[in-house]
Design a protein around this motif. Structure first.
Motif, mmCIF file in Angstrom:
data_model
loop_
_atom_site.group_PDB
_atom_site.id
_atom_site.type_symbol
_atom_site.label_atom_id
_atom_site.label_comp_id
_atom_site.label_asym_id
_atom_site.label_seq_id
_atom_site.Cartn_x
_atom_site.Cartn_y
_atom_site.Cartn_z
ATOM 1 N N VAL A 90 28.360 45.294 33.696
ATOM 2 C CA VAL A 90 28.556 46.182 32.705
ATOM 3 C C VAL A 90 28.130 46.000 31.267
ATOM 4 O O VAL A 90 27.640 46.291 30.635
ATOM 5 C CB VAL A 90 30.030 46.747 32.602
ATOM 6 C CG1 VAL A 90 30.283 47.308 31.425
ATOM 7 C CG2 VAL A 90 30.453 47.388 33.698
ATOM 8 N N PHE A 91 28.168 44.532 31.043
ATOM 9 C CA PHE A 91 28.119 43.841 29.796
ATOM 10 C C PHE A 91 26.980 42.765 29.875
ATOM 11 O O PHE A 91 27.053 41.604 29.917
ATOM 12 C CB PHE A 91 29.375 42.940 29.413
ATOM 13 C CG PHE A 91 30.780 43.890 29.266
ATOM 14 C CD1 PHE A 91 30.902 44.383 27.930
ATOM 15 C CD2 PHE A 91 31.523 43.844 30.154
ATOM 16 C CE1 PHE A 91 31.962 45.246 27.681
ATOM 17 C CE2 PHE A 91 32.566 44.609 30.062
ATOM 18 C CZ PHE A 91 32.636 45.265 28.953
ATOM 19 N N ASN A 92 25.781 43.482 29.796
ATOM 20 C CA ASN A 92 24.486 42.586 29.829
ATOM 21 C C ASN A 92 23.919 42.451 28.578
ATOM 22 O O ASN A 92 24.181 43.584 27.624
ATOM 23 C CB ASN A 92 23.524 43.340 30.873
ATOM 24 C CG ASN A 92 23.662 43.646 32.204
ATOM 25 O OD1 ASN A 92 24.278 42.444 32.559
ATOM 26 N ND2 ASN A 92 23.499 44.557 32.765
ATOM 27 N N VAL A 93 23.286 41.342 28.127
ATOM 28 C CA VAL A 93 22.954 40.827 26.952
ATOM 29 C C VAL A 93 21.668 40.758 26.857
ATOM 30 O O VAL A 93 21.198 39.902 27.644
ATOM 31 C CB VAL A 93 23.846 39.873 26.125
ATOM 32 C CG1 VAL A 93 22.955 39.275 24.924
ATOM 33 C CG2 VAL A 93 25.111 39.960 25.836
ATOM 34 N N LEU A 94 20.499 41.446 26.199
ATOM 35 C CA LEU A 94 19.276 40.837 25.973
ATOM 36 C C LEU A 94 18.965 39.829 25.249
ATOM 37 O O LEU A 94 19.531 39.806 24.159
ATOM 38 C CB LEU A 94 18.275 42.323 25.481
ATOM 39 C CG LEU A 94 16.868 42.096 25.410
ATOM 40 C CD1 LEU A 94 16.216 41.954 26.924
ATOM 41 C CD2 LEU A 94 16.174 43.388 24.945
#
Length: 160
Positions: A90-94
């Motif tokens: 759910v919490f993906n960071v680019l």
């Protein structure tokens, strides 16, 4: 729409009770992020939320797949408690790291672990805006190849 966006952009939040429930859900997410693998009683003590209220809010977060029941805790003479963690999908960071002659783009989850080796390309930064178009192109290409929707990206980190 991603589960996180649906939580934060609920158009029906008009009453103070619903607003308080949303704020408590955000507090729960923050506490679970800080204490991966936490049981409900400990979470209730930290946040000063009653057990029935906490149980309802956590059940909603589990149903929306924002948090997961990761494992069973240790118990001495009783039922083993469920330990909750954030759902890493759910919490993906680019992550974008720009150097003078190269760029590295990757995705990280909520545990700050890279989900794949990423993309590294040569890039010559210039003083005009021409480099910006190339950066946008590389990032869009990377996201497309990963098959991830922008809705599933919670944040962007850019370092230089």
């Amino acid at each position: 729409m991603s589960p996180l966006k649906s939580l934060l952009h609920d158009e029906t939040i008009v009453t103070s009770i619903k607003r308080k429930a949303l704020l408590n859900k955000l507090k729960i997410l923050e506490a679970i992020h800080a204490n991966q693998g936490i049981a409900l009683p400990e979470l209730g003590r930290k946040l000063k939320i009653s057990f029935p209220t906490l149980n309802n809010l956590v059940s909603e977060l589990v149903a929306n797949k924002i948090i997961i029941n990761a494992q069973k805790g240790i118990s001495v003479g009783g039922r083993k408690p469920n330990l909750y963690e954030l759902n890493s999908s759910v919490f993906n960071v680019l992550c974008i790291q720009i150097e003078r002659f190269s760029i590295h783009v990757s995705l990280a989850d909520n545990r700050n672990e890279e989900l794949d080796p990423g993309l590294e390309e040569s890039l010559h930064l210039s003083k005009d805006k021409s480099s910006l178009a190339r950066i946008e192109e590389l990032v869009a290409s990377y996201i497309s190849r990963q098959g991830i929707s922008w809705d599933n990206i919670s944040g962007v980190i850019i370092t230089m």
